[in-house]
Design a protein around this motif. Structure first.
Motif, mmCIF file in Angstrom:
data_model
loop_
_atom_site.group_PDB
_atom_site.id
_atom_site.type_symbol
_atom_site.label_atom_id
_atom_site.label_comp_id
_atom_site.label_asym_id
_atom_site.label_seq_id
_atom_site.Cartn_x
_atom_site.Cartn_y
_atom_site.Cartn_z
ATOM 1 N N PRO A 53 40.494 88.144 22.342
ATOM 2 C CA PRO A 53 41.168 87.620 21.149
ATOM 3 C C PRO A 53 40.634 88.200 19.839
ATOM 4 N N ILE A 54 39.327 88.446 19.768
ATOM 5 C CA ILE A 54 38.755 88.997 18.535
ATOM 6 C C ILE A 54 39.235 90.426 18.316
ATOM 7 N N TYR A 95 42.667 84.212 24.328
ATOM 8 C CA TYR A 95 42.101 82.936 23.901
ATOM 9 C C TYR A 95 42.187 81.909 25.028
ATOM 10 N N TRP A 106 33.906 96.000 25.547
ATOM 11 C CA TRP A 106 33.755 95.736 24.116
ATOM 12 C C TRP A 106 34.015 97.004 23.301
ATOM 13 N N SER A 151 27.103 83.475 28.714
ATOM 14 C CA SER A 151 28.385 82.839 28.999
ATOM 15 C C SER A 151 29.512 83.870 29.121
ATOM 16 N N GLU A 170 35.177 78.201 30.238
ATOM 17 C CA GLU A 170 34.111 77.328 29.732
ATOM 18 C C GLU A 170 33.174 76.925 30.875
ATOM 19 N N GLN A 183 32.432 83.179 28.319
ATOM 20 C CA GLN A 183 33.225 82.983 27.101
ATOM 21 C C GLN A 183 32.808 83.997 26.035
ATOM 22 N N LEU A 184 31.515 84.268 25.958
ATOM 23 C CA LEU A 184 31.025 85.266 24.998
ATOM 24 C C LEU A 184 31.532 86.654 25.369
ATOM 25 N N THR A 185 31.396 87.025 26.633
ATOM 26 C CA THR A 185 31.781 88.375 27.036
ATOM 27 C C THR A 185 33.283 88.599 26.907
ATOM 28 N N GLN A 186 34.080 87.575 27.189
ATOM 29 C CA GLN A 186 35.544 87.715 27.130
ATOM 30 C C GLN A 186 36.118 87.427 25.742
ATOM 31 N N SER A 187 35.283 87.001 24.824
ATOM 32 C CA SER A 187 35.759 86.741 23.454
ATOM 33 C C SER A 187 36.267 88.009 22.782
ATOM 34 N N VAL A 239 39.490 82.589 27.504
ATOM 35 C CA VAL A 239 38.187 82.142 26.996
ATOM 36 C C VAL A 239 38.034 80.635 27.196
#
Length: 196
Positions: free
Chosen positions: A135-136, A108, A55, A126, A115, A128-132, A111
């Motif tokens: 894309p962000i 994306y 991050w 999740s 799921e 998904q949260l850590t790998q978001s 992510v």
């Protein structure tokens, strides 16, 4: 709100995000170190620390892009005339933005695929949260590049690009260069420079 105000506010937002990341990662490292020192290390430490570092890398890269602090070779591109410098600079910006568009799209997709998956050591978090961050972080980097585009065009058309490290140190690049007199009196063959 003017363009410059928006750009400054965006940079402050990125600085705040990076500050929170550094603070959180420092906290995780300290807690992990103390738990190991006390002989009962937390099982989640390594996994959470690696996510925190990722991050920090992505959000830090976006901040560096906003400040124009990524590794560049301004002295090389400044050797070219503004007529050549501008298309080269624009091509470099286009390639960088295209790369982060591709990275953001791929991130994306990752992510979406993740799921229902969670961290191994903390099943309540999740993936998904850590790998978001992919894309962000990519989107934030693209926005930073686009906000700097007018500055890049102005530098390419004008006197050239300034080395960011000199700028951060508060050194005027013109003062860092030796004057013509100093350059002509430089040392040659190990002799001490002297003036006539």
């Amino acid at each position: 709100m003017t363009f410059k105000q928006f750009k400054a506010a965006y940079q402050k937002l990125l600085e705040f995000i990076v500050f929170l990341n550094v603070l959180a990662l420092s906290g995780v490292v300290i807690v992990g170190f103390m738990s190991r020192l006390l002989g009962s290390p937390f099982s989640w430490y390594d996994e959470v620390a690696s996510v925190g570092l990722a991050w920090l890398t992505y959000y830090g890269a976006a901040l560096a892009a906003a400040k124009g602090a990524h590794i560049t070779c301004p002295s090389i591109i400044n050797m070219a005339s503004p007529r050549v410098r501008l298309p080269v600079a624009l091509l470099a910006e286009a390639i960088t933005i295209a790369f982060f568009v591709l990275l953001g799209y791929t991130g994306y997709q990752v992510v979406v695929i993740l799921e229902g998956s969670t961290l191994v050591s903390l099943t309540s978090i999740s993936l998904q949260l850590t790998q978001s961050v992919i894309p962000i972080g990519s989107a934030l980097f693209i926005i930073a590049q686009l906000l700097r585009l007018p500055e890049v065009i102005e530098s390419a058309r004008g006197a050239g690009f300034i080395d960011h490290e000199l700028e951060e140190a508060g050194i005027n690049p013109d003062e860092a260069r030796p004057s013509e007199d100093e350059a002509s009196y430089g040392q040659t063959d190990g002799q001490t420079p002297h003036r006539a």
